[in-house]
Design an enzyme around this catalytic site. Structure first.
Site, PDB file in Angstrom:
ATOM      1  N   GLU A  77      27.909  31.614  44.437  1.00 58.47           N
ATOM      2  CA  GLU A  77      28.391  32.586  43.446  1.00 58.47           C
ATOM      3  C   GLU A  77      28.160  32.044  42.034  1.00 58.47           C
ATOM      4  OE1 GLU A  77      29.814  35.464  43.071  1.00 58.47           O
ATOM      5  OE2 GLU A  77      30.464  36.143  45.055  1.00 58.47           O
ATOM      6  N   ASN A 128      38.422  34.624  41.586  1.00 54.78           N
ATOM      7  CA  ASN A 128      37.093  35.009  42.049  1.00 54.78           C
ATOM      8  C   ASN A 128      36.170  35.045  40.827  1.00 54.78           C
ATOM      9  OD1 ASN A 128      35.472  35.526  44.290  1.00 54.78           O
ATOM     10  ND2 ASN A 128      35.511  37.722  43.915  1.00 54.78           N
ATOM     11  N   ASP A 167      29.323  43.437  44.383  1.00 58.24           N
ATOM     12  CA  ASP A 167      29.858  42.083  44.150  1.00 58.24           C
ATOM     13  C   ASP A 167      29.599  41.671  42.697  1.00 58.24           C
ATOM     14  OD1 ASP A 167      30.688  39.436  44.429  1.00 58.24           O
ATOM     15  OD2 ASP A 167      29.953  39.242  46.459  1.00 58.24           O
TER      16      ASP A 167
HETATM   17  C1  BGC Z   1      34.140  36.922  47.182  1.00 59.01           C
HETATM   18  C2  BGC Z   1      34.079  36.858  48.677  1.00 59.01           C
HETATM   19  C3  BGC Z   1      34.038  38.280  49.230  1.00 59.01           C
HETATM   20  C4  BGC Z   1      32.875  39.025  48.625  1.00 59.01           C
HETATM   21  C5  BGC Z   1      32.730  40.432  49.087  1.00 59.01           C
HETATM   22  C6  BGC Z   1      32.967  37.689  46.706  1.00 59.01           C
HETATM   23  O1  BGC Z   1      32.993  37.759  45.309  1.00 59.01           O
HETATM   24  O2  BGC Z   1      34.206  35.638  46.624  1.00 59.01           O
HETATM   25  O3  BGC Z   1      35.152  36.109  49.133  1.00 59.01           O
HETATM   26  O4  BGC Z   1      33.912  38.254  50.621  1.00 59.01           O
HETATM   27  O5  BGC Z   1      32.981  38.997  47.221  1.00 59.01           O
HETATM   28  O6  BGC Z   1      33.667  41.288  48.560  1.00 59.01           O
HETATM   29 CA    CA Z   2      31.585  37.675  43.439  1.00 65.95          CA
END
Ligand code: BGC
Ligand code: CA
Ligand code: BGC
Length: 299
Positions: A18, A103, A204
């Site tokens: 990520e 996140n 995402d």
């Molecule tokens: C998160 C994951 C998640 C994915 C899909 C990512 O940004 O870190 O944990 O499964 O998004 O929603």
């Molecule tokens: Ca992400």
């Protein structure tokens, strides 16, 4: 017409790659492996990857004006000293929610760091809902919570004129926009600007290009899509050889290369044997558009 090319640039695979961020002065791509608990730096000239291991899920890395990096680690904002491989806490958030973690995150054009949280997942995209929030860490280290009840706080970026903030809460399957006040960092007037197509799966990470169009990585969709936030239309699809594409950002020569992170967490052996590159980093060239250099946190 330029022809679009997708290349895998790294052998090392992330469980959950990520937060790709181009660091111009190092000719490098920064990225994290959230569940692998690592911050990585890939040198595009030597092709070498350096890593710093941390002791909690690390969900993002951002540049800092003072040099070095700022990371979101578990439920803290923290400073990372790359040479010393040391981490210093700046501040904890979501302290009433012991099952949460940060996140995605990004620095705004004024040097503030925006970052959202989510509950830890039972398996990818399966989790207790409405546990997350969106925060800003200001340069003076104060924190503001913008809103709560977020499922999976994800992609974020600002319009080229800095008057709009784009945001993805993954399980809403939409890309939203807010009016943005660059002076104060306040957001208001939330509305949807793009509804995902079923085949693209879960939205995402996201970034803007110099034409003001948004690139969205589609988790479980094996692609990045380019959307027009003005018309709400999808205008391009670029497929990748892995399903779990997680985020994208421009870097490289003149920010003309789109780097895409991916994951292998949640794939079984059969799936992995079909997609041995799951978790690697990909470079897309020949798109004919460029991105915007990342901002640096001002604190
Ligand atoms: C998160 C994951 C998640 C994915 C899909 C990512 O940004 O870190 O944990 O499964 O998004 O929603
Ligand atoms: Ca992400
Ligand atoms: C741009 C965004 C960019 C952001 C930092 C802003 O000035 O509008 O496209 O990504 O800075 O990443």
């Amino acid at each position: 017409m330029s022809s679009v090319k997708v290349e895998c640039v790294m052998k090392e695979n992330c469980k959950l790659g990520e937060s790709p961020v181009w660091e111009e002065k190092e000719n490098s791509l920064l990225f994290v492996d959230i569940t692998g608990k690592k911050v990585n730096r890939w040198n595009s000239l030597t092709k070498e990857v350096q890593s710093v291991s941390v002791d909690a899920p690390v969900s993002s890395v951002s540049l800092r004006k003072s040099g070095d990096y700022i990371i979101t680690l578990g439920t803290q904002f923290a400073a990372l000293n790359w040479k010393k491989k040391s981490v210093t806490t700046i501040i904890h958030i979501d302290q009433d929610k012991s099952n949460n973690r940060f996140n995605d995150a990004k620095v705004d054009p004024a040097g503030r760091l925006f970052a959202g949280t989510m509950a830890e997942e039972i398996r990818p995209a399966v989790l207790e809902r409405h546990q997350g929030s969106l925060y800003t860490l200001f340069p003076d280290h104060s924190v503001v919570k913008h809103f709560d009840k977020v499922d999976i706080s994800n992609g974020l970026d600002w319009s080229l004129d800095h008057r709009t903030f784009f945001y993805i809460d993954s399980l809403s399957y939409s890309v939203d926009a807010f009016d943005y006040d660059l002076q104060t960092g306040k957001i208001s007037n939330r509305r949807g600007v793009y509804k995902m197509e079923k085949e693209d799966s879960i939205p995402d990470g996201m970034c803007i290009d110099t034409e003001g169009k948004l690139w969205v990585a589609c988790y479980d969709g094996g692609r990045v899509i380019r959307i027009d936030p003005e018309t709400g239309k999808r205008i391009q699809i670029v497929k990748l050889p892995v399903d779990k594409t997680t985020s994208c950002s421009f870097g490289g020569n003149d920010y003309s290369e789109l780097y895409v992170t991916s994951a292998y967490l949640g794939m079984d052996e059969a799936w992995l044997s079909r997609q041995p590159q799951a978790g690697s980093i990909f470079k897309i060239t020949g798109l004919g558009v460029k991105g915007v250099p990342p901002n640096s946190y001002a604190g």
